[in-house]
Design a protein around this motif. Structure first.
Motif, PDB file in Angstrom:
ATOM      1  N   GLY A 197       1.024  -1.337   0.062  1.00  0.00           N
ATOM      2  CA  GLY A 197       0.011  -0.001   0.009  1.00  0.00           C
ATOM      3  C   GLY A 197       1.050   1.168  -0.076  1.00  0.00           C
ATOM      4  O   GLY A 197       0.564   2.274  -0.658  1.00  0.00           O
ATOM      5  N   GLN A 198       1.901   1.244   0.847  1.00  0.00           N
ATOM      6  CA  GLN A 198       2.759   2.472   1.041  1.00  0.00           C
ATOM      7  C   GLN A 198       3.628   2.552  -0.785  1.00  0.00           C
ATOM      8  O   GLN A 198       3.882   3.846  -0.968  1.00  0.00           O
ATOM      9  N   VAL A 199       3.760   1.511  -1.197  1.00  0.00           N
ATOM     10  CA  VAL A 199       4.318   1.715  -2.489  1.00  0.00           C
ATOM     11  C   VAL A 199       3.616   2.315  -3.475  1.00  0.00           C
ATOM     12  O   VAL A 199       3.825   3.409  -4.204  1.00  0.00           O
ATOM     13  N   ILE A 200       2.216   2.105  -3.489  1.00  0.00           N
ATOM     14  CA  ILE A 200       1.304   2.630  -4.230  1.00  0.00           C
ATOM     15  C   ILE A 200       0.968   3.943  -4.255  1.00  0.00           C
ATOM     16  O   ILE A 200       1.047   4.989  -4.782  1.00  0.00           O
ATOM     17  N   TYR A 201       0.853   4.317  -2.530  1.00  0.00           N
ATOM     18  CA  TYR A 201       0.625   5.665  -2.159  1.00  0.00           C
ATOM     19  C   TYR A 201       1.813   6.671  -2.739  1.00  0.00           C
ATOM     20  O   TYR A 201       1.516   7.581  -2.948  1.00  0.00           O
ATOM     21  N   TYR A 202       3.005   6.321  -2.172  1.00  0.00           N
ATOM     22  CA  TYR A 202       4.001   7.232  -2.460  1.00  0.00           C
ATOM     23  C   TYR A 202       4.342   7.244  -4.098  1.00  0.00           C
ATOM     24  O   TYR A 202       4.697   8.256  -4.476  1.00  0.00           O
ATOM     25  N   GLY A 203       4.078   6.116  -4.693  1.00  0.00           N
ATOM     26  CA  GLY A 203       4.484   6.345  -6.305  1.00  0.00           C
ATOM     27  C   GLY A 203       3.488   7.090  -6.745  1.00  0.00           C
ATOM     28  O   GLY A 203       3.782   7.914  -7.673  1.00  0.00           O
ATOM     29  N   GLN A 204       2.250   7.051  -6.457  1.00  0.00           N
ATOM     30  CA  GLN A 204       1.123   8.103  -6.993  1.00  0.00           C
ATOM     31  C   GLN A 204       1.654   9.507  -6.685  1.00  0.00           C
ATOM     32  O   GLN A 204       1.755  10.343  -7.654  1.00  0.00           O
ATOM     33  N   ILE A 205       1.965   9.802  -5.542  1.00  0.00           N
ATOM     34  CA  ILE A 205       2.432  11.013  -5.165  1.00  0.00           C
ATOM     35  C   ILE A 205       3.718  11.754  -5.732  1.00  0.00           C
ATOM     36  O   ILE A 205       3.650  12.748  -6.366  1.00  0.00           O
ATOM     37  N   LEU A 206       4.690  10.881  -5.830  1.00  0.00           N
ATOM     38  CA  LEU A 206       6.030  11.225  -6.419  1.00  0.00           C
ATOM     39  C   LEU A 206       5.747  11.528  -7.795  1.00  0.00           C
ATOM     40  O   LEU A 206       6.568  12.181  -8.672  1.00  0.00           O
ATOM     41  N   ARG A 207       4.917  10.391  -8.606  1.00  0.00           N
ATOM     42  CA  ARG A 207       4.877  10.372  -9.991  1.00  0.00           C
ATOM     43  C   ARG A 207       4.223  11.881 -10.464  1.00  0.00           C
ATOM     44  O   ARG A 207       4.623  12.394 -11.307  1.00  0.00           O
ATOM     45  N   GLY A 208       2.980  12.303  -9.779  1.00  0.00           N
ATOM     46  CA  GLY A 208       2.411  13.439 -10.087  1.00  0.00           C
ATOM     47  C   GLY A 208       3.595  14.623  -9.770  1.00  0.00           C
ATOM     48  O   GLY A 208       3.280  15.554 -10.657  1.00  0.00           O
ATOM     49  N   LEU A 209       4.182  14.563  -8.625  1.00  0.00           N
ATOM     50  CA  LEU A 209       5.119  15.754  -8.499  1.00  0.00           C
ATOM     51  C   LEU A 209       6.372  15.794  -9.635  1.00  0.00           C
ATOM     52  O   LEU A 209       6.866  16.690  -9.978  1.00  0.00           O
ATOM     53  N   GLU A 210       6.688  14.618  -9.796  1.00  0.00           N
ATOM     54  CA  GLU A 210       7.767  14.504 -11.029  1.00  0.00           C
ATOM     55  C   GLU A 210       7.114  15.147 -12.441  1.00  0.00           C
ATOM     56  O   GLU A 210       7.726  15.900 -13.266  1.00  0.00           O
ATOM     57  N   GLN A 211       5.918  14.736 -12.649  1.00  0.00           N
ATOM     58  CA  GLN A 211       5.311  15.193 -13.731  1.00  0.00           C
ATOM     59  C   GLN A 211       5.230  16.843 -13.628  1.00  0.00           C
ATOM     60  O   GLN A 211       5.287  17.400 -14.871  1.00  0.00           O
ATOM     61  N   GLN A 212       4.591  17.385 -12.789  1.00  0.00           N
ATOM     62  CA  GLN A 212       4.671  18.775 -12.663  1.00  0.00           C
ATOM     63  C   GLN A 212       6.168  19.377 -12.746  1.00  0.00           C
ATOM     64  O   GLN A 212       6.221  20.545 -13.440  1.00  0.00           O
ATOM     65  N   LEU A 213       6.938  19.004 -12.224  1.00  0.00           N
ATOM     66  CA  LEU A 213       8.428  19.208 -12.480  1.00  0.00           C
ATOM     67  C   LEU A 213       8.797  19.314 -13.786  1.00  0.00           C
ATOM     68  O   LEU A 213       9.596  20.064 -14.260  1.00  0.00           O
ATOM     69  N   GLN A 214       8.462  18.074 -14.483  1.00  0.00           N
ATOM     70  CA  GLN A 214       8.814  18.134 -15.986  1.00  0.00           C
ATOM     71  C   GLN A 214       8.095  19.558 -16.851  1.00  0.00           C
ATOM     72  O   GLN A 214       8.860  19.886 -17.666  1.00  0.00           O
ATOM     73  N   GLU A 215       6.906  19.503 -16.489  1.00  0.00           N
ATOM     74  CA  GLU A 215       6.133  21.011 -17.043  1.00  0.00           C
ATOM     75  C   GLU A 215       6.878  22.071 -16.848  1.00  0.00           C
ATOM     76  O   GLU A 215       7.180  23.027 -17.676  1.00  0.00           O
ATOM     77  N   LEU A 216       7.236  22.294 -15.455  1.00  0.00           N
ATOM     78  CA  LEU A 216       7.973  23.592 -15.215  1.00  0.00           C
ATOM     79  C   LEU A 216       9.407  23.401 -16.059  1.00  0.00           C
ATOM     80  O   LEU A 216       9.872  24.625 -16.275  1.00  0.00           O
ATOM     81  N   GLY A 217      10.105  22.359 -15.881  1.00  0.00           N
ATOM     82  CA  GLY A 217      11.275  22.154 -16.493  1.00  0.00           C
ATOM     83  C   GLY A 217      11.371  22.681 -17.875  1.00  0.00           C
ATOM     84  O   GLY A 217      12.187  23.279 -18.544  1.00  0.00           O
ATOM     85  N   GLY A 218      10.192  22.346 -18.570  1.00  0.00           N
ATOM     86  CA  GLY A 218      10.018  22.524 -19.929  1.00  0.00           C
ATOM     87  C   GLY A 218       9.821  24.280 -20.200  1.00  0.00           C
ATOM     88  O   GLY A 218      10.569  24.686 -21.056  1.00  0.00           O
ATOM     89  N   LYS A 219       9.215  24.854 -19.255  1.00  0.00           N
ATOM     90  CA  LYS A 219       9.128  26.153 -19.441  1.00  0.00           C
ATOM     91  C   LYS A 219      10.235  26.882 -19.005  1.00  0.00           C
ATOM     92  O   LYS A 219      10.490  27.990 -19.698  1.00  0.00           O
TER      93      LYS A 219
END
Length: 706
Positions: A197-219
């Motif tokens: 459960g912790q793997v799924i929980y932290y994976g969802q949060i970290l993947r969302g943050l990583e996606q937002q960081l990639q968008e900011l990185g593109g800008k």
């Protein structure tokens, strides 16, 4: 080596003992180490050092050095410092001893036989005679290796006992810790579910943050590109402005020079106009009879003063342009004088020509002034245009810089937002590390990226509460169990290694015992045969023998491999006692039995002094015949022999001389007769020994010729 008593013959034997590292001052006939240094006499002062060097012919490289001649030296100073040298290079005493042992010539007891000590070879007892045979046969190094192996075996056995004691101490505690850690198995299912459960929980949060960081990185990359383009444009504008300023500065310098040249021409114009007005006035008032020189005299005088002033300037600071001006003025003065001399008859005509020349010069000067004014006007217009272009570039530069500033502000805002997301990601990563361990990223990569189940966070909290209710083993207990298990495995491995080491050392000792036994028995057999042979030669008959003395080993009641090994073998103290009593006896010495002809004596102690000396000579000869030594020093060993025995002794030396170099100190003529070189030692009033040498074969040839 011959000479009267007290001449210093025995000093040579003592010096050989000393140079090979003898440390006993009693054997060297002294009390202190400095006693070997010359103490002086009534006619010669004492010395501050003593030195002895022995040279070996090493063409056969018996001594393991790459020299055909090896010199071993020892040096002693009165302050107590000493040096050992090999071929002039300082070494240790241990190095010399190892070198001699490797060459087959060790510090054995029979290489230098001192005065009155020949019978000590047989009076030392069975153990000393055994040591003598071991040294001569080369078995001694095997004894050294065996003793070293035994010491290592004792140390290894002691270490093994300590290790087994530690293992016995650790085993009960290890069993207790193992029972406590079994309770952790009850928590495995819940921990597994919680972990998933912790793997799924932290994976969802970290993947969302990583996606937002990639968008900011593109800008940020877009702004980085804009910033780079603006920086390049600003750099180009700065270079253009700098180049324009340099060009404008050059144009300014040219215009300044043109203005200076124009000012000079205007001054020349005024000068010419003044001269023209003066000439015209002279034309009005001049009479035809006036002297031409008087007519030109004002111009000559003015030009001469001007030329003289410029010449003085040249003397202070030379300038090419100024020099050219002086040259021109001097030419004009010369021309005026020439005209005055050529026009003495008609001064009126000279003034007319001068006025015409001045008009012509003024006309030319007006043209030059017009040209310079046109050039100055052109450079001024160009300078104005360049300034306008420079102003335009500067306005464009300010615009670009303002754009760059706004772009950097937008980029900084994105960077701040990006830092917030990075901080959140690091916080979740730290939390995930605390919950899942340092390898949580690998777990997240293997987890599915689908939608998480509902109420996942509440489920994780519930699982944690369940684990808290179940309870668990203390972390320190788990750590202690791991450390104890690791130490137990380490000690077990060490015990196995030590047992293997004990077995290997025992095998080495057995092998060394076999080698010692084989080589010692062979050497004993050969030396015994030679001893009997030389005894019969020296005594002209009689009986002699050498017998081995043996003792049974003492009972061994403990094994270095520990008590458990003894129990496994089924041996108790009675078995060990039986093995000791039934085992083979060890050789502890060699007994010499000697019976001269016509006597019934058997013990060495019952022999006379001369008989003991002959027996010792027989033993020494048997050793040298079986295992030749490079050299032997005999200091008056034949002193106790009568004439007949001296003849037999000399013959034996003659038979052994082809294998061993004998250095004999003697007063016996029969012994001298067997030598090939005599060294006579004498001592003068200054108490210093002197050596004279004589080769007997050369002396015989000389005596035959004379």
């Amino acid at each position: 080596m011959v000479g009267p008593n007290g001449s210093g013959k025995s000093n040579i034997a003592d010096s050989l003992r000393w140079v090979f590292g003898e440390q006993s001052m009693k054997l060297l006939r002294g009390k202190k180490s400095e006693d070997v240094i010359f103490a002086g006499s009534d006619q010669k002062a004492r010395l501050g050092t003593a030195e002895v060097s022995v040279y070996f012919d090493n063409h056969d490289h018996r001594i393991p050095l790459d020299y055909d001649e090896v010199a071993i030296s020892r040096r002693l100073y009165r302050d107590g410092n000493s040096e050992y040298l090999i071929n002039g290079n300082q070494v240790r005493l241990l190095d010399i001893q190892e070198l001699l042992n490797n060459s087959g010539f060790g510090t054995t007891s029979y290489h230098v036989i001192g005065q009155g000590t020949i019978d000590q070879l047989v009076l030392g007892g069975p153990a000393a005679i055994k040591d003598l045979l071991e040294e001569a046969s080369g078995v001694k190094p095997y004894y050294v290796k065996r003793d070293r192996a035994k010491r290592r075996l004792e140390r290894t056995g002691s270490n093994l006992e300590q290790v087994q004691a530690l293992v016995s101490e650790i085993e009960p505690r290890l069993r207790s810790l193992r029972r406590q850690t079994k309770r952790l198995e009850e928590r495995s299912h819940i921990e597994k579910e919680l972990r998933e459960g912790q793997v799924i929980y932290y994976g969802q949060i970290l993947r969302g943050l990583e996606q937002q960081l990639q968008e900011l990185g593109g800008k940020v990359q877009v702004f980085d590109k804009q910033t780079g383009d603006l920086n390049r444009e600003i750099s180009e504008l700065l270079r253009s402005i700098e180049h324009g300023e340099k060009d404008n500065l050059g144009s300014t310098k040219v215009a300044k020079k043109l203005r200076a040249d124009l000012e000079v021409l205007h001054k020349e114009k005024l000068t010419l106009q003044e001269r023209q007005a003066t000439t015209r006035g002279q034309l009005k008032v001049a009479s035809p009879k006036e002297s031409a020189l008087g007519q030109f005299w004002p111009d000559i005088k003015n030009k001469f003063h001007a030329a003289y002033e410029r010449f003085l300037k040249l003397v202070g600071s030379f300038d090419v342009k100024e020099a050219e001006g002086v040259k021109v003025m001097l030419g004009e003065i010369a021309l005026l004088i020439k005209r005055a001399e050529g026009e003495e008859a008609s001064p009126q005509e000279a003034l007319v020509r001068e006025e015409e020349r001045l008009s012509h010069d003024l006309q030319k000067l007006f043209g030059d002034i017009q040209k310079l004014e046109n050039d100055l006007r052109s450079y001024t217009e160009q300078e104005e245009k360049a300034k306008e272009q420079l102003f335009v570039r500067e306005r464009l530069l300010r615009t670009k810089q303002e754009t760059l500033l706004r772009t950097n502000e937008q980029k900084n805002s994105l960077a701040i937002e990006q830092t917030r997301f990075v901080t959140r990601r690091e916080a979740y990563e730290q939390e995930a590390t605390a919950e899942l361990g340092a390898d949580f990223k690998m777990l997240l990569e293997r987890s599915k990226s689908g939608s998480p189940p509902a109420n996942l966070q509440e489920k994780i909290g519930m699982l944690k509460r369940q684990l808290a209710m179940i309870g668990g083993v203390d972390d320190m207990i788990v750590q202690e169990y791991r450390e104890t298990e690791e130490r137990y495995q380490y000690l077990t491995n060490q015990s196995a290694d030590l047992q293997k080491g004990v077995k290997d050392l025992q095998e080495i000792i057995v092998e060394l015992d076999e080698v010692i036994k084989k080589e010692f028995n062979e050497a004993f057999q050969k030396i015994t045969e030679k001893f009997v042979e030389y005894f019969r030669i020296l005594f002209n008959g009689g009986r002699a023998s050498m017998a081995l003395l043996r003792e049974r080993p003492t009972p061994r009641l403990s094994s270095p491999t520990g008590g458990e090994e003894s129990k496994e073998g089924g041996e108790d103290e009675e078995d060990l006692e039986f093995q000791a009593l039934s085992g083979k006896a060890e050789i502890v010495g060699i007994e010499i039995r000697a019976t001269p002809p016509g006597k019934k004596l058997a013990g060495i102690a019952a022999l006379s002094g001369g008989e003991r000396a002959l027996t010792s000579i027989a033993l020494l000869s048997s050793l040298l015949a079986t295992f030749p030594s490079p050299f032997v020093v005999l200091d008056e060993v034949d002193a106790a022999l009568d004439e007949a025995n001296s003849i037999r002794f000399g013959k034996i030396l003659g038979t052994l001389a082809h294998k061993t170099q004998f250095i004999t100190i003697t007063h016996n003529r029969e012994t001298m007769r067997q030598s090939h070189t005599l060294y006579g030692v004498t001592m003068g009033d200054d108490s210093v020994s002197k050596v004279l040498s004589l080769k007997l074969d050369q002396a015989a040839v000389y005596s035959t010729k004379n």
